[in-house]
Design an enzyme around this catalytic site. Structure first.
Site, short mmCIF file in Angstrom:
data_model
loop_
_atom_site.label_atom_id
_atom_site.label_comp_id
_atom_site.label_asym_id
_atom_site.label_seq_id
_atom_site.Cartn_x
_atom_site.Cartn_y
_atom_site.Cartn_z
N GLY A 13 -5.90 2.92 -9.78
CA GLY A 13 -6.01 4.29 -9.27
C GLY A 13 -5.66 5.31 -10.35
N ASP A 34 -5.06 -4.54 -7.25
CA ASP A 34 -5.71 -3.40 -6.58
C ASP A 34 -6.88 -3.92 -5.75
OD1 ASP A 34 -7.23 -0.85 -6.19
OD2 ASP A 34 -5.74 -0.07 -7.58
N ASN A 35 -7.08 -3.34 -4.57
CA ASN A 35 -8.25 -3.74 -3.77
C ASN A 35 -9.43 -2.80 -3.99
OD1 ASN A 35 -7.52 -1.43 -2.43
ND2 ASN A 35 -7.38 -2.34 -0.39
N GLY A 39 -9.42 3.21 -5.91
CA GLY A 39 -9.35 3.13 -7.36
C GLY A 39 -10.69 2.68 -7.93
N LYS A 93 -0.95 0.28 7.62
CA LYS A 93 -0.74 -1.15 7.29
C LYS A 93 -0.31 -1.30 5.83
CE LYS A 93 -3.86 -3.60 10.42
NZ LYS A 93 -5.15 -4.28 10.50
N THR A 94 -0.94 -0.53 4.96
CA THR A 94 -0.60 -0.62 3.53
C THR A 94 0.84 -0.19 3.30
OG1 THR A 94 -2.90 -0.23 2.93
CG2 THR A 94 -1.27 0.25 1.23
N TYR A 147 -0.04 8.86 6.83
CA TYR A 147 0.47 8.83 5.45
C TYR A 147 1.96 9.22 5.43
CZ TYR A 147 0.53 9.94 0.39
OH TYR A 147 0.81 10.00 -0.96
N TYR A 161 15.85 -3.61 2.82
CA TYR A 161 15.85 -4.78 1.92
C TYR A 161 17.01 -4.71 0.94
CZ TYR A 161 11.74 -7.43 3.29
OH TYR A 161 10.87 -8.24 3.97
N THR A 177 0.40 15.66 -8.20
CA THR A 177 0.19 15.31 -9.61
C THR A 177 -1.31 15.36 -9.90
OG1 THR A 177 2.13 13.90 -9.46
CG2 THR A 177 0.66 13.50 -11.32
P1 NAD Z 1 -5.26 6.71 -5.92
O1 NAD Z 1 -5.96 6.70 -4.62
O2 NAD Z 1 -6.00 7.15 -7.14
O3 NAD Z 1 -4.63 5.27 -6.22
C1 NAD Z 1 -4.19 4.39 -5.23
C2 NAD Z 1 -4.63 2.98 -5.64
O4 NAD Z 1 -4.16 2.06 -4.67
C3 NAD Z 1 -6.14 2.83 -5.70
O5 NAD Z 1 -6.51 2.19 -6.89
C4 NAD Z 1 -6.47 1.98 -4.47
O6 NAD Z 1 -7.63 1.22 -4.64
C5 NAD Z 1 -5.21 1.15 -4.34
N1 NAD Z 1 -4.94 0.66 -2.98
C6 NAD Z 1 -4.93 1.38 -1.83
N2 NAD Z 1 -4.63 0.59 -0.79
C7 NAD Z 1 -4.45 -0.66 -1.30
C8 NAD Z 1 -4.12 -1.92 -0.73
N3 NAD Z 1 -3.96 -2.07 0.59
N4 NAD Z 1 -4.01 -2.99 -1.56
C9 NAD Z 1 -4.21 -2.88 -2.89
N5 NAD Z 1 -4.53 -1.70 -3.48
C10 NAD Z 1 -4.65 -0.61 -2.69
O7 NAD Z 1 -3.95 7.59 -5.72
P2 NAD Z 1 -2.85 8.07 -6.77
O8 NAD Z 1 -2.87 9.54 -6.80
O9 NAD Z 1 -2.98 7.31 -8.03
O10 NAD Z 1 -1.52 7.63 -6.00
C11 NAD Z 1 -0.79 6.47 -6.34
C12 NAD Z 1 0.47 6.39 -5.51
O11 NAD Z 1 1.28 7.54 -5.74
C13 NAD Z 1 0.21 6.34 -4.00
O12 NAD Z 1 1.12 5.44 -3.40
C14 NAD Z 1 0.50 7.75 -3.54
O13 NAD Z 1 0.95 7.79 -2.21
C15 NAD Z 1 1.59 8.18 -4.51
N6 NAD Z 1 1.62 9.65 -4.66
C16 NAD Z 1 0.64 10.30 -5.36
C17 NAD Z 1 0.69 11.70 -5.47
C18 NAD Z 1 -0.34 12.49 -6.25
O14 NAD Z 1 -0.26 13.70 -6.30
N7 NAD Z 1 -1.31 11.86 -6.91
C19 NAD Z 1 1.72 12.41 -4.84
C20 NAD Z 1 2.67 11.71 -4.12
C21 NAD Z 1 2.62 10.33 -4.04
#
Ligand code: NAD
Ligand code: UDP
Length: 311
Positions: A13, A34-35, A39, A93-94, A147, A161, A177
């Site tokens: 991602g 990653d699934n 991403g 679920k995730t 979420y 945990y 971000t």
């Molecule tokens: P993104 O969607 O680009 O990346 C998330 C990645 O997780 C993707 O590659 C997706 O394919 C993978 N994914 C989702 N569900 C999955 C599963 N069940 N099994 C395996 N892979 C799975 O988002 P991001 O912006 O890179 O965010 C990454 C993390 O940071 C997330 O947990 C998000 O909640 C957290 N976050 C991001 C922001 C932001 O501003 N970007 C802010 C707060 C929190």
């Protein structure tokens, strides 16, 4: 420095791909799990040439078995409102089953595990700026709840945990971000505005644009994540840039920096859209010696440059 085996879930991602790259540069062995639901392989194409990098297509809601893991960064979860609302049950679920699977993996390996939590745990906050001891104002029934509540439950699981199994956990609350590798059409405000501006299309402000966000450039976040993992601090800790901007202000900045002829149009504000958001980062400063360095215009220029090539 000892070379570690590090698992990054969600490594293909936006944030995960930058994290994998930095960990490889530090000399570690990186397993990207990653699934690919949100991403993309293109984010990790260059990394796949590195012998210390391994990509495993796997959904964390299914158990994953592996030995010799030293650290886990649990980033897997769709992050943009458009994506996480597309399949809300899968999002929950995730954040729950997936998180339990990764905590179990950490327990078996006696590995440190870091949870990518979010400013969304504060919901539509009634306290400004948001400190880690604020419990938030979250609607558990709305479209964003899968979420927000999912991430809150993940934090609870991490703490349980730790209490029940003495697991070495870390919780980081990430604020908005942005930067290269953001997905083009995931609906987040920075990528939306930049793409609209580059194509001279209307800039879509939801509501009147007076709502605020605090935007953090990706490079700053990655430094913070790695510092947190290697610290003795459990958290939760806010990682964000405390400069606060209205969405209207952001739109004008993007128009100026892209020399765009786009007009601004106003659309309906989505339900439960937080009105203000700004992190108090004093804990990150004192516990980690971390603070963001990149100003919004500098980060926007780099992101515009990326999207101009991708466009
Ligand atoms: P993104 O969607 O680009 O990346 C998330 C990645 O997780 C993707 O590659 C997706 O394919 C993978 N994914 C989702 N569900 C999955 C599963 N069940 N099994 C395996 N892979 C799975 O988002 P991001 O912006 O890179 O965010 C990454 C993390 O940071 C997330 O947990 C998000 O909640 C957290 N976050 C991001 C922001 C932001 O501003 N970007 C802010 C707060 C929190
Ligand atoms: N937003 C907007 N126009 C867009 C996309 C988003 O005005 O094209 C607004 C959105 O309503 C919110 C802010 O920008 O107030 C940030 O939205 P984003 O989806 O990036 O993140 P989040 O709401 O999760 O902070």
């Amino acid at each position: 420095m000892k070379i570690k085996n590090i698992l990054v879930t969600g490594g293909a991602g936006f944030i995960g791909s930058h994290l994998c790259k930095s960990l490889l540069e530090l000399g570690h062995y990186v397993i990207c799990l990653d699934n690919l639901i949100t991403g993309s392989i293109s984010n990790i194409q260059d990394l796949k040439r590195d012998n210390n990098f391994e990509f495993v297509k796997h959904d964390i809601t299914e158990p994953y078995f592996r030995d010799n893991i030293d650290q886990i960064y649990n980033l897997a979860c769709p992050a943009s409102p458009l994506h996480y609302q597309y399949n809300p049950i899968k999002t929950i679920k995730t954040c729950t089953i997936g998180v339990i699977n990764m905590l179990g993996l950490a327990k078996k390996n006696n590995a440190k595990i870091l949870q990518a939590s979010t400013s969304e745990v504060y919901g539509d906050p009634k306290v400004h700026p948001q400190k880690e001891d604020y419990n938030g104002n979250v609607n558990m029934l709305g479209f964003r709840s899968c979420y927000d509540e999912g991430k809150r439950c993940a934090e609870t699981l991490f703490m349980d945990y730790k209490r029940e199994h003495n697991l070495n956990i870390k919780i980081v609350r990430i604020f908005n971000t942005y930067g290269p590798n953001m997905t083009k059409n995931d609906g987040r405000v920075v990528s939306n505005f930049i793409l609209q501006a580059l194509n001279n299309r209307n800039i879509t402000i939801y509501g009147d644009g007076s709502q605020t966000r605090s935007f953090q450039f990706i490079d700053d976040l990655i430094v913070g994540l790695i510092k947190m993992m290697n610290s003795d601090f459990v958290g939760p800790v806010n990682l964000g840039n405390s400069a606060e901007f209205s969405i209207k202000n952001l739109a004008n900045k993007v128009i100026k920096l892209t020399n765009s002829s786009s007009d601004i149009i106003f659309k309906e504000l989505p339900e439960d859209d937080p009105k203000r958001r700004r992190p108090d980062i004093s804990l990150a400063i004192s516990k980690l010696g971390w603070a963001p360095k990149t100003e919004l215009e500098t980060g926007l220029r780099k992101t515009i440059n990326y999207f101009s090539k991708e466009n």
